[in-house]
Design a protein around this motif. Structure first.
Motif, PDB file in Angstrom:
ATOM      1  N   GLY A   1       0.809  -1.222   0.000  1.00  0.00           N
ATOM      2  CA  GLY A   1       0.000   0.000   0.000  1.00  0.00           C
ATOM      3  C   GLY A   1       0.838   1.266   0.000  1.00  0.00           C
ATOM      4  O   GLY A   1       0.590   2.195  -0.780  1.00  0.00           O
ATOM      5  N   MET A   2       1.828   1.319   0.879  1.00  0.00           N
ATOM      6  CA  MET A   2       2.679   2.516   0.943  1.00  0.00           C
ATOM      7  C   MET A   2       3.574   2.646  -0.286  1.00  0.00           C
ATOM      8  O   MET A   2       3.854   3.748  -0.750  1.00  0.00           O
ATOM      9  CB  MET A   2       3.519   2.491   2.218  1.00  0.00           C
ATOM     10  CG  MET A   2       2.714   2.792   3.463  1.00  0.00           C
ATOM     11  SD  MET A   2       1.955   4.446   3.382  1.00  0.00           S
ATOM     12  CE  MET A   2       1.056   4.483   4.928  1.00  0.00           C
ATOM     13  N   ALA A   3       3.995   1.513  -0.832  1.00  0.00           N
ATOM     14  CA  ALA A   3       4.809   1.567  -2.055  1.00  0.00           C
ATOM     15  C   ALA A   3       3.994   2.119  -3.218  1.00  0.00           C
ATOM     16  O   ALA A   3       4.471   2.971  -3.980  1.00  0.00           O
ATOM     17  CB  ALA A   3       5.345   0.177  -2.385  1.00  0.00           C
ATOM     18  N   ALA A   4       2.748   1.661  -3.346  1.00  0.00           N
ATOM     19  CA  ALA A   4       1.901   2.142  -4.452  1.00  0.00           C
ATOM     20  C   ALA A   4       1.615   3.633  -4.315  1.00  0.00           C
ATOM     21  O   ALA A   4       1.646   4.383  -5.299  1.00  0.00           O
ATOM     22  CB  ALA A   4       0.596   1.348  -4.491  1.00  0.00           C
ATOM     23  N   LEU A   5       1.354   4.101  -3.086  1.00  0.00           N
ATOM     24  CA  LEU A   5       1.093   5.523  -2.869  1.00  0.00           C
ATOM     25  C   LEU A   5       2.343   6.350  -3.166  1.00  0.00           C
ATOM     26  O   LEU A   5       2.263   7.412  -3.811  1.00  0.00           O
ATOM     27  CB  LEU A   5       0.629   5.757  -1.426  1.00  0.00           C
ATOM     28  CG  LEU A   5       0.305   7.195  -1.030  1.00  0.00           C
ATOM     29  CD1 LEU A   5      -0.696   7.840  -1.991  1.00  0.00           C
ATOM     30  CD2 LEU A   5      -0.220   7.251   0.404  1.00  0.00           C
ATOM     31  N   ALA A   6       3.503   5.862  -2.739  1.00  0.00           N
ATOM     32  CA  ALA A   6       4.761   6.585  -2.998  1.00  0.00           C
ATOM     33  C   ALA A   6       5.014   6.721  -4.502  1.00  0.00           C
ATOM     34  O   ALA A   6       5.460   7.779  -4.972  1.00  0.00           O
ATOM     35  CB  ALA A   6       5.929   5.864  -2.322  1.00  0.00           C
ATOM     36  N   MET A   7       4.720   5.672  -5.278  1.00  0.00           N
ATOM     37  CA  MET A   7       4.937   5.742  -6.726  1.00  0.00           C
ATOM     38  C   MET A   7       4.036   6.803  -7.362  1.00  0.00           C
ATOM     39  O   MET A   7       4.465   7.552  -8.246  1.00  0.00           O
ATOM     40  CB  MET A   7       4.648   4.384  -7.371  1.00  0.00           C
ATOM     41  CG  MET A   7       5.563   3.257  -6.926  1.00  0.00           C
ATOM     42  SD  MET A   7       7.326   3.596  -7.079  1.00  0.00           S
ATOM     43  CE  MET A   7       7.513   3.724  -8.842  1.00  0.00           C
TER      44      MET A   7
END
Length: 367
Positions: free
Chosen positions: A136-142
């Protein structure tokens, strides 16, 4: 050597009123476990993980510039966002996003200029015990980095991915390993070129053919709420009687894996992977307060895997996260035999006979 200040941007050269991006980012499974952290999500020891392929979060970020000349009293200079999970408002996720934005504001100074709608969903069952904070945090960061790249088109790809990993880490430590690459190391390690506590790096050495398309079948032993949050678990390492030796062990095991990834020795690989999993759980059992995160069926599965491996010489092994579910790892050329073994002997130990078939993936992807 990158420092955090390298991710504070220079003034942006472009502007954008509104738009949207959509990215998927996978979960990952640590082989050498990160357990224990310092301030600002800095790991107490290095880790390395397989990036997964099928268990991922898909997040659409819609943004529009705020143009209210006199915002309501108390809302000036605040973050503004709506959060949807699988199409419905999810208020209990919002404090985590608020905290994330507070941590990353100095690195993304445009955050208070826009209203965001974050629409997110997982490809794996909710509450299935798969680590969704990483994906979840990786997708938001991208998505946020895509917006920053629009404001600064001169940004290089290398900087884009490094900063995305850096930001993801500030949301969830292990999220920095879900950005780019099949095998990702996080944490400073003398023998891994470019390794950093600030972000994950693609494993720089050669990876043997034995690990190509490596399989991970996740046995869902217990889909309930975590007995102890990862944050609390990491904090228990601060005064742990065995912490320093554990941190040293992680460096030693990572050094051994560097060689094993190159030579493809699966027998030695298995020893390290299973030892790391059991060490993680033993640290929880010997902390104060102490926790047992495995369930009886977790132990049944482990013993059944050991028996099967001894009888067949098939190089199948297990690893665990900080919970009861079991990740069964094996080479692609053994897929048919291992899946049959899982159906015949392991499914009965899973909650509602549920398991998820996954394999090594490449990281985040723009949709």
């Amino acid at each position: 050597m990158f420092t955090a200040n390298d991710f504070i941007p220079t003034p942006y050269t472009q502007s954008i009123e509104s738009g949207q991006f959509q990215w998927s980012a996978p979960s990952n499974i640590a082989l050498v476990k990160y357990w224990g952290k310092k301030d600002n999500q800095i790991p107490a020891n290095p880790s390395v993980s397989f990036t997964l392929n099928n268990c991922k979060t898909i997040t659409k970020l819609t943004f529009a510039k705020k143009h209210i000349s006199t915002p309501p009293i108390g809302t000036e200079n605040k973050f503004s966002f709506d959060l949807l999970f699988e199409g419905k408002p999810k208020e209990d996720f919002k404090p985590k996003i608020q905290k994330f934005f507070e941590r990353i504001e100095s690195y993304l100074p445009f955050l208070k200029d826009y209203h965001f709608t974050i629409d997110t969903q997982n490809t794996f069952p909710h509450s299935s015990g798969i680590a969704s904070s990483a994906s979840g945090m990786a997708a938001l960061a991208m998505n946020l980095m895509s917006l920053e790249k629009t404001l600064n088109p001169a940004m290089t790809d290398d900087y884009f991915y490094k900063k995305a990993s850096f930001l993801a880490r500030l949301g969830s430590g292990s999220a920095c390993r879900s950005i780019k690459g099949q095998v990702v190391a996080w944490g400073q390690q003398a023998n891994i070129e470019g390794s950093s506590d600030l972000f994950g790096v693609e494993f720089p050495s050669a990876i043997h053919e034995n690990f190509k398309n490596y399989q991970d079948t996740i046995l869902l032993v217990d889909k309930g709420e975590k007995q102890v949050s990862s944050t609390v678990g990491h904090d228990l390492m601060h005064d742990h009687p065995f912490a320093e030796r554990r941190f040293a062990q992680a460096h030693e095991n990572l050094d051994k894996l560097i060689a094993l990834f190159e030579n493809g020795n699966l027998e030695e690989f298995i020893k390290i992977i299973e030892s790391e999993a059991l060490t993680l759980h033993s640290m929880m059992m010997t902390s104060m307060p102490y926790y047992i995160l495995m369930k009886p069926n977790t132990l049944q599965i482990i013993n059944t895997i050991w028996k099967f491996r001894n009888e067949t010489q098939i190089p199948v092994c297990f690893t665990l996260d900080a919970g009861a579910n079991v990740h069964v790892l094996y080479p692609e050329n053994q897929k048919e035999k291992v899946l049959q073994f899982i159906k015949d002997e392991l499914v009965d130990y899973c909650q509602n006979a549920q398991y998820i078939c996954d394999e090594i993936g490449n990281g985040a992807m723009q949709l």
